[in-house]
Write a protein that holds these residues in place. Sequence first.
Motif, PDB file in Angstrom:
ATOM      1  N   MET A   1       0.281  -1.150  -0.293  1.00  0.00           N
ATOM      2  CA  MET A   1      -0.455  -0.025  -0.058  1.00  0.00           C
ATOM      3  C   MET A   1       0.797   1.306  -0.097  1.00  0.00           C
ATOM      4  SD  MET A   1      -3.632   0.424   2.003  1.00  0.00           S
ATOM      5  CE  MET A   1      -3.574  -0.895   3.093  1.00  0.00           C
ATOM      6  N   VAL A   2       2.498   1.135   0.168  1.00  0.00           N
ATOM      7  CA  VAL A   2       3.135   1.787   0.712  1.00  0.00           C
ATOM      8  C   VAL A   2       2.911   2.650  -0.878  1.00  0.00           C
ATOM      9  CG1 VAL A   2       5.479   3.378   1.540  1.00  0.00           C
ATOM     10  CG2 VAL A   2       4.298   1.459   2.887  1.00  0.00           C
ATOM     11  N   ILE A   3       4.008   1.715  -2.452  1.00  0.00           N
ATOM     12  CA  ILE A   3       4.168   2.200  -2.758  1.00  0.00           C
ATOM     13  C   ILE A   3       2.595   3.144  -3.578  1.00  0.00           C
ATOM     14  CG2 ILE A   3       3.389   0.099  -4.495  1.00  0.00           C
ATOM     15  CD1 ILE A   3       6.425   2.731  -4.826  1.00  0.00           C
ATOM     16  N   LEU A   4       1.517   2.773  -3.113  1.00  0.00           N
ATOM     17  CA  LEU A   4       0.569   3.153  -4.283  1.00  0.00           C
ATOM     18  C   LEU A   4       0.231   4.538  -3.633  1.00  0.00           C
ATOM     19  CD1 LEU A   4      -2.585   3.269  -5.819  1.00  0.00           C
ATOM     20  CD2 LEU A   4      -3.590   1.868  -4.016  1.00  0.00           C
ATOM     21  N   ASP A   5       0.435   4.765  -2.055  1.00  0.00           N
ATOM     22  CA  ASP A   5       0.824   5.896  -1.742  1.00  0.00           C
ATOM     23  C   ASP A   5       1.166   7.119  -2.367  1.00  0.00           C
ATOM     24  OD1 ASP A   5      -0.466   8.095   0.558  1.00  0.00           O
ATOM     25  OD2 ASP A   5       1.069   7.393   1.521  1.00  0.00           O
ATOM     26  N   HIS A   6       2.442   6.083  -2.623  1.00  0.00           N
ATOM     27  CA  HIS A   6       3.183   7.346  -3.190  1.00  0.00           C
ATOM     28  C   HIS A   6       3.044   7.862  -4.794  1.00  0.00           C
ATOM     29  CE1 HIS A   6       7.445   6.250  -0.139  1.00  0.00           C
ATOM     30  NE2 HIS A   6       6.182   6.768   0.020  1.00  0.00           N
ATOM     31  N   TYR A   7       2.558   6.494  -5.390  1.00  0.00           N
ATOM     32  CA  TYR A   7       2.083   7.368  -6.698  1.00  0.00           C
ATOM     33  C   TYR A   7       0.955   8.332  -6.439  1.00  0.00           C
ATOM     34  CZ  TYR A   7      -0.208   6.043 -11.250  1.00  0.00           C
ATOM     35  OH  TYR A   7      -0.610   6.641 -12.747  1.00  0.00           O
ATOM     36  N   ILE A   8       0.131   8.526  -5.711  1.00  0.00           N
ATOM     37  CA  ILE A   8      -0.739   9.221  -5.380  1.00  0.00           C
ATOM     38  C   ILE A   8      -0.647  10.018  -5.131  1.00  0.00           C
ATOM     39  CG2 ILE A   8      -3.021  10.359  -4.083  1.00  0.00           C
ATOM     40  CD1 ILE A   8      -3.528   6.182  -4.136  1.00  0.00           C
ATOM     41  N   GLN A   9       1.030  10.444  -4.417  1.00  0.00           N
ATOM     42  CA  GLN A   9       1.143  11.445  -3.601  1.00  0.00           C
ATOM     43  C   GLN A   9       1.879  12.763  -5.483  1.00  0.00           C
ATOM     44  OE1 GLN A   9       3.349  11.863  -0.283  1.00  0.00           O
ATOM     45  NE2 GLN A   9       2.285   9.950  -0.011  1.00  0.00           N
ATOM     46  N   LEU A  10       2.394  12.120  -5.788  1.00  0.00           N
ATOM     47  CA  LEU A  10       3.100  12.826  -6.739  1.00  0.00           C
ATOM     48  C   LEU A  10       2.411  12.663  -7.980  1.00  0.00           C
ATOM     49  CD1 LEU A  10       6.527   9.643  -7.060  1.00  0.00           C
ATOM     50  CD2 LEU A  10       6.200  12.081  -6.333  1.00  0.00           C
ATOM     51  N   TRP A  11       0.961  12.183  -7.882  1.00  0.00           N
ATOM     52  CA  TRP A  11       0.164  12.252  -8.777  1.00  0.00           C
ATOM     53  C   TRP A  11      -0.579  13.710  -9.164  1.00  0.00           C
ATOM     54  CZ3 TRP A  11      -5.305  12.697  -9.614  1.00  0.00           C
ATOM     55  CH2 TRP A  11      -6.117  13.121 -10.801  1.00  0.00           C
ATOM     56  N   LEU A  12      -1.220  13.683  -7.475  1.00  0.00           N
ATOM     57  CA  LEU A  12      -1.417  14.808  -6.942  1.00  0.00           C
ATOM     58  C   LEU A  12      -0.872  16.582  -7.007  1.00  0.00           C
ATOM     59  CD1 LEU A  12      -3.489  13.596  -3.998  1.00  0.00           C
ATOM     60  CD2 LEU A  12      -4.763  13.987  -6.189  1.00  0.00           C
ATOM     61  N   GLN A  13       0.853  15.421  -7.008  1.00  0.00           N
ATOM     62  CA  GLN A  13       1.508  17.376  -6.647  1.00  0.00           C
ATOM     63  C   GLN A  13       1.656  17.457  -8.239  1.00  0.00           C
ATOM     64  OE1 GLN A  13       2.197  18.739  -4.382  1.00  0.00           O
ATOM     65  NE2 GLN A  13       3.661  19.957  -5.790  1.00  0.00           N
ATOM     66  N   TYR A  14       2.046  16.958  -8.985  1.00  0.00           N
ATOM     67  CA  TYR A  14       2.750  16.832 -10.319  1.00  0.00           C
ATOM     68  C   TYR A  14       1.510  16.564 -11.184  1.00  0.00           C
ATOM     69  CZ  TYR A  14       6.684  17.409  -7.426  1.00  0.00           C
ATOM     70  OH  TYR A  14       7.614  17.297  -6.665  1.00  0.00           O
ATOM     71  N   ALA A  15       0.859  15.737 -11.870  1.00  0.00           N
ATOM     72  CA  ALA A  15      -0.064  15.562 -12.945  1.00  0.00           C
ATOM     73  C   ALA A  15      -1.714  16.009 -13.100  1.00  0.00           C
ATOM     74  CB  ALA A  15       0.234  14.468 -12.718  1.00  0.00           C
ATOM     75  N   LYS A  16      -2.204  16.189 -11.525  1.00  0.00           N
ATOM     76  CA  LYS A  16      -3.432  16.044 -11.133  1.00  0.00           C
ATOM     77  C   LYS A  16      -4.360  17.064 -12.751  1.00  0.00           C
ATOM     78  CE  LYS A  16      -7.424  17.869  -8.138  1.00  0.00           C
ATOM     79  NZ  LYS A  16      -7.620  17.935  -7.226  1.00  0.00           N
ATOM     80  N   GLY A  17      -5.387  17.172 -13.293  1.00  0.00           N
ATOM     81  CA  GLY A  17      -5.559  18.028 -14.662  1.00  0.00           C
ATOM     82  C   GLY A  17      -5.184  17.096 -15.794  1.00  0.00           C
ATOM     83  N   LYS A  18      -4.077  16.359 -16.202  1.00  0.00           N
ATOM     84  CA  LYS A  18      -2.676  16.375 -16.820  1.00  0.00           C
ATOM     85  C   LYS A  18      -4.036  14.880 -17.374  1.00  0.00           C
ATOM     86  CE  LYS A  18       0.780  19.086 -15.924  1.00  0.00           C
ATOM     87  NZ  LYS A  18       0.579  20.089 -15.294  1.00  0.00           N
ATOM     88  N   GLU A  19      -3.231  14.993 -18.365  1.00  0.00           N
ATOM     89  CA  GLU A  19      -3.719  13.631 -19.561  1.00  0.00           C
ATOM     90  C   GLU A  19      -3.037  12.484 -19.206  1.00  0.00           C
ATOM     91  OE1 GLU A  19      -6.020  12.805 -21.806  1.00  0.00           O
ATOM     92  OE2 GLU A  19      -7.090  15.358 -21.645  1.00  0.00           O
ATOM     93  N   LEU A  20      -3.081  11.069 -19.161  1.00  0.00           N
ATOM     94  CA  LEU A  20      -2.653  10.030 -18.962  1.00  0.00           C
ATOM     95  C   LEU A  20      -1.697  10.289 -19.420  1.00  0.00           C
ATOM     96  CD1 LEU A  20      -4.948   7.303 -17.277  1.00  0.00           C
ATOM     97  CD2 LEU A  20      -3.330   8.287 -16.033  1.00  0.00           C
ATOM     98  N   GLY A  21      -0.487   9.488 -19.640  1.00  0.00           N
ATOM     99  CA  GLY A  21       1.133   9.402 -20.737  1.00  0.00           C
ATOM    100  C   GLY A  21       1.397  11.288 -21.175  1.00  0.00           C
ATOM    101  N   GLU A  22       0.924  11.800 -20.913  1.00  0.00           N
ATOM    102  CA  GLU A  22       1.936  13.107 -20.397  1.00  0.00           C
ATOM    103  C   GLU A  22       2.798  13.331 -20.204  1.00  0.00           C
ATOM    104  OE1 GLU A  22       0.938  18.013 -19.890  1.00  0.00           O
ATOM    105  OE2 GLU A  22      -0.731  16.926 -20.219  1.00  0.00           O
ATOM    106  N   LYS A  23       3.968  13.862 -20.243  1.00  0.00           N
ATOM    107  CA  LYS A  23       5.604  13.425 -20.229  1.00  0.00           C
ATOM    108  C   LYS A  23       5.927  15.476 -18.643  1.00  0.00           C
ATOM    109  CE  LYS A  23       8.716  11.280 -23.226  1.00  0.00           C
ATOM    110  NZ  LYS A  23       6.821  10.508 -23.969  1.00  0.00           N
ATOM    111  N   ILE A  24       5.694  14.854 -17.723  1.00  0.00           N
ATOM    112  CA  ILE A  24       6.327  16.002 -17.011  1.00  0.00           C
ATOM    113  C   ILE A  24       7.393  16.708 -16.864  1.00  0.00           C
ATOM    114  CG2 ILE A  24       5.429  16.658 -14.728  1.00  0.00           C
ATOM    115  CD1 ILE A  24       2.833  15.152 -15.671  1.00  0.00           C
TER     116      ILE A  24
END
Length: 591
Positions: A1-24
């Motif tokens: 569950m830790v790796i999932l939590d890390h993924y969500i934290q990173l997504w919320l910080q950098y990818a929220k509102g962006k398309e899946l697969g978009e390079k950031i």
Amino acid sequence: MVILDHYIQLWLQYAKGKELGEKIEISLQDISKTLYCTDRNSKFTIKKLEEIQWISWLPGRGRGNRSKIAFLQDPALLIYEKGKELVKQGEIKSGKTFIQTYEEYFPCILEQFQTWIDTLFGYHIEQSPKGRIDVLRLNMRISPIICLDPMYVTLRSECHIVKHVCDTLVHYNEMTNEIEPRLAFYWEYNHTHKIWTFYLRKGVYFHNQKPFTANDVKYTFKRFLSTKDNPYRWMLQDIEKIHIVDEYTIEIHLQTENELFLHILGGEHCSIIPESQEKENEQYILNGTGPFKLVKNDDALLILEVNPLYFRERPFLDRIELWYSQDISSYSGYEVLLGSLHHDRKGVQKETSQLEANVTYITLNTKKQGPMQNVTFRQALKQIINGMQILNDLKGERGEVATNLLLGKTIEIKKESSIKELLEISGYRGETLYLYTFQDQDHVEDSHWVQRECAKYGIKIELSFLDVHELLTLRTIQEADLIHDSATISEHAELSYLYLLLTTNSFLHQHSSFNLNEKLKHVFKEQNRSVRMQLLGETEEELLECIHIIPLYRNYMTIHTHEGIQNVAINSQGWINFYHIWFKYLHNVTR
């Protein structure tokens, strides 16, 4: 569950509102800052996320070239799947809690999860390596069933499970009022009715594969009588001696004749358990010979599985799951089962209502020093605590005023003007009375109503809503002035009433100043059932006239029956007999 939590934290910080697969564009230091970890740990997290194909990572080469990350998985879907996985592993509460943790960021996920949860309940046909499995899964909004030792079971839920896991020597058929064979296929008694001989079935096995013999019967009853805190010792108190004739024949010698002896042996408290008991974490493991075996019981889930070697007809159901999940599903109890099976909405449904035999009541502690020992004060309380008024004010499932439990006569409720006179005569001086009850909603509503009504006449009531097993302790019962409860009046009315009057942790038994054991000793010696009922009725009338108990009401139970359900009936304990139920084939019953 830790790796999932890390993924969500990173997504919320950098990818929220962006398309899946978009390079950031991102730096290793950015990731370390977001995850509150070292660069070394960040590199480990990136590598792990790449391996499971949740991200793609392009490290920056050379000064000024930033790394690039692309998020490849919808985090809401990952959260949803993880919640489902936890539930399937039996971590029901953890699954919903996990989903709720991220509800703020993904508002639709809880509703989606709730929809999936609802599909789990009801009747399902599942496949296993051994073939088809018929599963009944119910969301029970009750406290976890903790006590499953037949000698101690008190709550309706506890008794119901014991009946499915264990067998008794004989069985009382409420339809014919006859005693039928069970573990004993034949019995006889001598001319004085004091020596009973039981002939036991061969080829019966406990769920742990141990063969059933006369030793188990002797062990069960000896244990029953030798356990000092057994509240049901009165049931077998007439046994003087138990003699094993051979492996499958046993004699029970009574001190005095007991016309209810066979009826008593058919009660779930006299269920036969193996001579060698098993324990797990110091807890007694229920092991019987019944149609279902207990395979799991914790604070989230109880599972029964079919006993394929049952000596009677095999049940239709292969597994029954009771989820103690409270509000995890919008369905509860038998709503899915009796309504639409949740998955098939095409079948014909019927609605029937029946009045329960069970009676909600209040006991008055006439043994405790204080106002309750004054009969005039109890007469005032009887007029204040008016069952009809409770029905009118609270409504709900409360269906009919109860003026008795079994046979007693109606006691007229006087006009309000006499209440103040009675209180004045009683000498009540504002002492606080303590009303204890369970934590269920109907108990809470009724108790607050009693508190408000008594306050109108200057009577102070302090309420306590207690855990089941705390309320059933003798110390708690004895310190209460009043206890609010519901009496189970089963199809076997005689035994139901004796349970209420003679069981030592019964509220009425502890609160009544009558010597109930002495009053009822003639009941056991009377051969004629009508005369026995008359004797019980006389005892009840005395309890009502002296106001040791105030009956309140009986509930209505409404049943919605789907055409696919066969042999379904709600018993007096509000439960379905899982042994008899089966399902006709209907299209789209399961997903």
